[in-house]
Each structure stands twice: as C-alpha cells, then as structure tokens.
Design an enzyme around this catalytic site. Structure first.
Site, PDB file in Angstrom:
ATOM      1  N   ASP A  66       0.869  -1.173   0.000  1.00 36.02           N
ATOM      2  CA  ASP A  66       0.000   0.000   0.000  1.00 36.02           C
ATOM      3  C   ASP A  66       0.904   1.219   0.000  1.00 36.02           C
ATOM      4  OD1 ASP A  66      -1.839   1.990   0.387  1.00 36.02           O
ATOM      5  OD2 ASP A  66      -2.167   1.560   2.497  1.00 36.02           O
TER       6      ASP A  66
ATOM      7  N   TRP B 145       6.145  -4.759   8.103  1.00 34.55           N
ATOM      8  CA  TRP B 145       5.121  -5.778   8.298  1.00 34.55           C
ATOM      9  C   TRP B 145       5.384  -6.881   7.302  1.00 34.55           C
ATOM     10  CZ3 TRP B 145       1.050  -7.342   5.069  1.00 34.55           C
ATOM     11  CH2 TRP B 145       0.824  -6.551   3.948  1.00 34.55           C
TER      12      TRP B 145
ATOM     13  N   ASP C  49       9.134   0.533   4.651  1.00 30.17           N
ATOM     14  CA  ASP C  49       8.949   1.905   4.175  1.00 30.17           C
ATOM     15  C   ASP C  49      10.286   2.628   4.137  1.00 30.17           C
ATOM     16  OD1 ASP C  49       6.273   1.498   3.923  1.00 30.17           O
ATOM     17  OD2 ASP C  49       5.698   2.557   5.754  1.00 30.17           O
TER      18      ASP C  49
ATOM     19  N   ASN D 287      -0.891  -2.807   6.442  1.00 24.73           N
ATOM     20  CA  ASN D 287      -0.171  -1.880   5.569  1.00 24.73           C
ATOM     21  C   ASN D 287      -0.596  -0.427   5.748  1.00 24.73           C
ATOM     22  OD1 ASN D 287      -2.627  -1.799   4.279  1.00 24.73           O
ATOM     23  ND2 ASN D 287      -2.006  -3.036   2.528  1.00 24.73           N
TER      24      ASN D 287
ATOM     25  N   VAL E  59      -0.245   1.184   8.885  1.00 22.48           N
ATOM     26  CA  VAL E  59       0.694   1.798   9.826  1.00 22.48           C
ATOM     27  C   VAL E  59       1.807   2.460   9.013  1.00 22.48           C
ATOM     28  CG1 VAL E  59       2.404   1.290  11.619  1.00 22.48           C
ATOM     29  CG2 VAL E  59       0.205   0.088  11.615  1.00 22.48           C
TER      30      VAL E  59
END
Lengths: 400, 178
Positions: free
Chosen positions: B81, B106, B125, B153, B155
């Site tokens: 995402d 994650w 990220d 996805n 967070v």
C-alpha cells in the site's frame, strides 16, 4: 522569460481607458446635455473580520484531507448548500472529533520541530469559540501515525473524556480529561488496537486474536482491562477497522471482510449478538474468502455509517474477489439492523470510498469519492446536490 | 526485609558479571546485538504467517507477473500500500537516495507465479523526503486490520528512522513461506 503584459496590467489598462472615456462623457454633459439618472451611493469602507461559526450544524459534514496527497486540514461543508463553510489546520495523519454540542473540535495530531524531523510533539488541539479559532493544546504522551482510521481517536458520549490510541512503544490508550485539559492515564492493551467508548468512562479495543479488550475505570479512576472470548476468525475473515459504533447506546456493529455483522453491546461484560450476513440479507449466498468467488462485498475507506434512531446501517458495496475490502463501493446498501433485512440498494454516481449519515429527523446521506461529495436524501436515496472536494481521509457529521 | 533466594541468586549473578566484564564490554556486546538484530528474521511473525500461507494461489497471484517491478501487479506487491520505491529512484529492495529504510516492517506472503511457491515478503517503508506520489498501489491480499499490526499496511512503518515522513515502500524478499 519573455516579457508580456501581466493580466492584471492589461485589466488596469482597460480600466484607465474607461476612465478616460468617462472623463470625455463628463465633458459632454457639462456642455449642456441632459444629466444622467441619479448615481448609486458611494460604497462604504469595510473592516475585515471572520464569519461566525455556531458549531457543526445537523446537516453539516466535516472531513479531513488525505495525508500525503493533500497535506492535512479539516474542512466543513454544509449539506444543504454543498458549500464549504469552514476550515481548520491539521498535521498529516491527524484524527478529529466534535464535542457532543458540536461547538468544539478536537484534533489529535503530531508535529516535528523541523518539519520532517527534530523534536516530536503529539497534541490534542482544541478549536472553538465564535469563529472556530484555536483554543490551545493538550500534550499527549504519543499516538499512532497511520493512514486515516476513525477509531484511533474518540470521545466519551458525554464529551468529558477523550481517548487516543497509541502504538509506540506498545499498544495503549491515553485517557484525557477534556474539561481539565490533562491526560489522566495511559491504559496498556497488549495485542489489541483502536478504541470504541462505552458508558461514562469505559472503552473496548479489538484484539489480534479475534477477541475484545474491555477497559473500565473504578471510582478512583484506575482502569482494569479484561479480555472477552474470541468472537471472529481473525486469520480468514477479520472484522474491519472501520466498523460502525454508537457510543451513546454502546452498540458496535463489527463487520467482517466477507460481510458478517457481529452486533456487540459494549459494556463491562459485553453482550454478543448472533452474527448475520449482509449478502444473505440481500437473498444471496454469504461471501466467503474462497479464491475466485466474485460477489458483493463491503469495502472502502470508511464503508459504514450507522443511523441509531432508525437502526439503519449504510454500507458501501462492490462486486469483487476476497480480500478486496478497500475497493470503493458502486452501491450503498441500506440495512435494518433489528430485522436484519436489506431495505434499499442505491447506486452512487461514482464509486465512493467514504459514507456518512446525519442523525437528525431529516437525515442526509453523504457519499465521498476521491474528488466528489454527493449529498443524498437518507430516506429516499435521491442525490440532491454535489460538490468537488479534495481527496478525503476521515469524516464526521453533525447530529452524531 | 527478608530476602528471597531469587534475590540472592540475582545478586550473585550481577556481582560476578560486574567483576568479569567492563561496562564498555557490556555496551559493545549489547550494541553488537542491536546492530545484528535486523539480520535475524522476525521468527514468531514469520512462522505465524507461514502457517497461513496460501497454497493454491490467490486472486492477486492469478494476475501477477514477475518481470516489471514498477507495476502494481508485480508478484511481490500482493499486499503493498503506497508508492513503489522502484518508481521513486530506488528499487524493490532499496530506498531512493535521500531516504532511509526503516528497520521495522510488516510481513506478508505472496505467490511467485513462476514457481507457484509462497514467499515471505517484508514490506519496508523508506522515510524522510516528502511522499513520492508515483506508482501508487493499494493491494490488500491477506492484509490484516490495524489491530493486527504485524500484517497491516496502514501503519506508517517509519519506526527507528530519523523521520516519520513516509516516502515509498519496498517489498524485500525474506525467504520461502512453505
């Protein structure tokens, strides 16, 4: 850069020509022609001010701009006119909620001293007064930074307490005394997340094993957390973060990816109602997570809105495969949660990501796509008006 | 106050360690452990997801491809995402210059259409610069709600970096899920 006349300069030139023309006209009148009709009065000088704001009215909607794309901010639109009526600054990844009288806006947000770095400050900013101006901040011990999630911030039904979900270093809920403007305590909720208030001081959180954590305070304000039984299958069909809840009655409607509604009356000892399927209410087979099953499913960013007085649940629905719970809805399904019956299926002009309904006697239904807000009659489904919006993140409405 | 046997044992252990190790030695070992931490897979999380790994394909994997990592249907992106780092000056497992990878992530599992095997993917990220806003994808295959954050996805996974400003997302291959 090639120098050209700036549009403003051209306008000024045209105005000058008119003035010159007017001067010539005056000369002609002076020379004996008939005087013009009585000229309008000279316009009076003005002072700048701020349009008064009497609180979020029953037909108004407030929404935050999607982080990253739009840079934050909370905007208020009047559903009766589809016009923008107020705006408030917010950081990215903010959440917000109105006090029960809808005159005070609380914004849960985070800032860094140097923009993207430096000292971090988590605050609950307060806006209100006659012009919706900043009324100060309450420092917070932390908060979760995430994409928009309605239930990361909530108020108790009477507006006395605020609850902020925090994740760093461990899942916890900060309890804030709003009139006293101070954080009372942080309640750790290991393995759980989000906050759904009930009663004067209680709250529940959804847990990673399919249960609920229920927290309530004793007379001394000390919280005790208990876990309930597991009531959904978290690995195959979890309930959605954006499930609907009514903090006044304590009724939570936890809806799964496949469209199973788990009604739970939140309390120290929650009462779990029998789950029912949205698809079955429409006379279809229930949706499953079986690969390749294309059917109607709930989905979107904020796919549920609940109208407590008429027990109506509005759901954004799309046709799709399993695990498409964030697909926008091409239809809004209206369900009666008492009879568990589908009442209406209304198409939306453009697939919608968010839905909201007001709680007054003549409720408005709002459907939001990434560019448009449609105002609908919540009883007939008629689209009454529309306006262009910035990409929305979260939504809160009047009369809630 | 009466001392328990546990207290006595703890004291003996602490004194022995204090006598043998300098403070710097202790810090250096602790530091080495911290530096090495990202090299250790997140075992409990991965095991949990491995058990759930889809065996017979998913709706995403049916339309996934293995040659273009700038497209949303690239096989590793089944749960991604955000903006693909591959479109932002980085790669499928490298952050663009100017950004910093988060040590946290994650975990999802995606099926490689070439061998029909499920692999564990760490969605990491890259943080620091403003949002890249290129190649924005929203894939949710087996993505979990935010109250199960290890598979969520939404967070902003910028913990442990100098900045919480989200820039883009990578899909780092961890290993076989089966």
């Amino acid at each position: 850069m090639k120098k050209t006349a700036h549009p403003a300069s051209r306008a000024a030139g045209a105005a000058l020509s008119l003035l010159i023309g007017a001067g010539l006209g005056a000369t002609a009148w002076a020379s004996g022609q008939a005087p013009p009709a009585k000229s309008p009065p000279v316009l009076q000088s003005e002072t700048a001010g701020v349009t008064p704001f009497a609180g979020l009215s029953a037909h108004q909607i407030s929404y935050s701009a999607l982080d990253g794309l739009e840079g934050g901010g909370v905007r208020v639109i009047d559903g009766d006119t589809a016009r923008l009526v107020a705006s408030v600054y917010s950081s990215q990844y903010a959440n917000f909620e109105w006090s029960p009288d809808h005159r005070t806006l609380y914004v849960s947000e985070t800032y860094w001293a140097l923009g993207n770095r430096g000292k971090r400050e988590d605050v609950l900013s307060i806006y209100g007064g006659p012009t919706l101006s900043n009324q100060g901040e309450i420092p917070l011990p932390g908060r979760l930074i995430s994409d928009p999630k309605t239930h990361t911030f909530a108020l108790s039904a009477d507006g006395h307490y605020g609850y902020v979900y925090s994740f760093q270093p461990a899942p916890a809920v900060s309890v804030i005394d709003l009139p006293a403007r101070k954080v009372l305590t942080s309640v750790e909720i290991p393995g759980c997340g989000l906050v759904f208030p009930f009663g004067p001081r209680g709250f529940a959180s959804l847990c990673a094993d399919g249960s609920l954590a229920v927290a309530d305070a004793n007379a001394q304000g000390q919280y005790k957390v208990r876990r309930t039984k597991r009531f959904f299958d978290v690995m195959n069909d979890p309930v959605m973060d954006e499930s609907a809840a009514d903090e006044r009655s304590g009724l939570a409607l936890f809806v799964t990816y496949d469209g199973w509604v788990h009604p739970v009356h939140l309390a120290d000892t929650p009462r779990f109602g029998k789950p029912w399927s949205i698809e079955q209410a429409a006379g279809m087979s229930p949706a499953t997570s079986q690969v390749g099953q294309i059917t109607w499913r709930p989905g979107g960013q904020v796919p549920f809105a609940y109208e407590p007085s008429r027990h109506r649940l509005f759901v954004l629905m799309h046709e799709g495969a399993p695990w498409t719970f964030e697909e926008p809805g091409s239809e809004i399904w209206v369900l009666d949660v008492r009879t568990r019956a589908l009442l209406h299926r209304w198409a939306v002009p453009q697939s919608a990501y968010l839905v909201a309904v007001t709680a007054d006697a003549h409720p408005l239904l709002f459907a939001l796509s990434q560019q448009w807000l449609w105002v609908m009659n919540a009883q007939s489904g008629t689209v009454q008006r529309a306006t262009q919006i910035v990409t929305p993140g979260l939504v809160r409405v009047g009369g809630e | 106050m009466r001392r328990s046997e546990l207290d006595n044992w703890g004291e003996r252990l602490t004194r022995r360690l204090a006598g043998r190790l300098s403070r710097r030695s202790m810090l250096s070992r602790l530091g080495a452990l911290l530096v090495a931490a990202p090299a250790f897979p997140l075992l409990p999380v991965q095991r949990a997801r491995a058990a759930d790994a889809p065996a017979a394909g998913t709706d995403f994997s049916r339309n996934a491809q293995t040659h273009d990592d700038t497209a949303c249907n690239y096989w590793r992106y089944c749960g991604i995402d955000g903006n693909l780092c591959s479109c932002c000056g980085g790669g499928v497992h490298s952050c663009p210059p100017g950004s910093q990878p988060s040590p946290t992530s994650w975990i999802g599992s995606c099926i490689n259409p070439d061998d029909q095997r499920a692999y564990l993917i760490a969605y990491r990220d890259c943080c620091g610069p403003n949002e890249c806003n290129k190649c924005s994808c929203l894939n949710t295959d087996h993505a979990m709600p935010i109250y199960r954050p290890q598979a969520n996805n939404h967070v902003i996974w910028c913990f442990g970096t100098n900045s919480f400003e989200y820039h883009c997302s990578m899909a780092v291959l961890v290993g076989l899920a089966q």
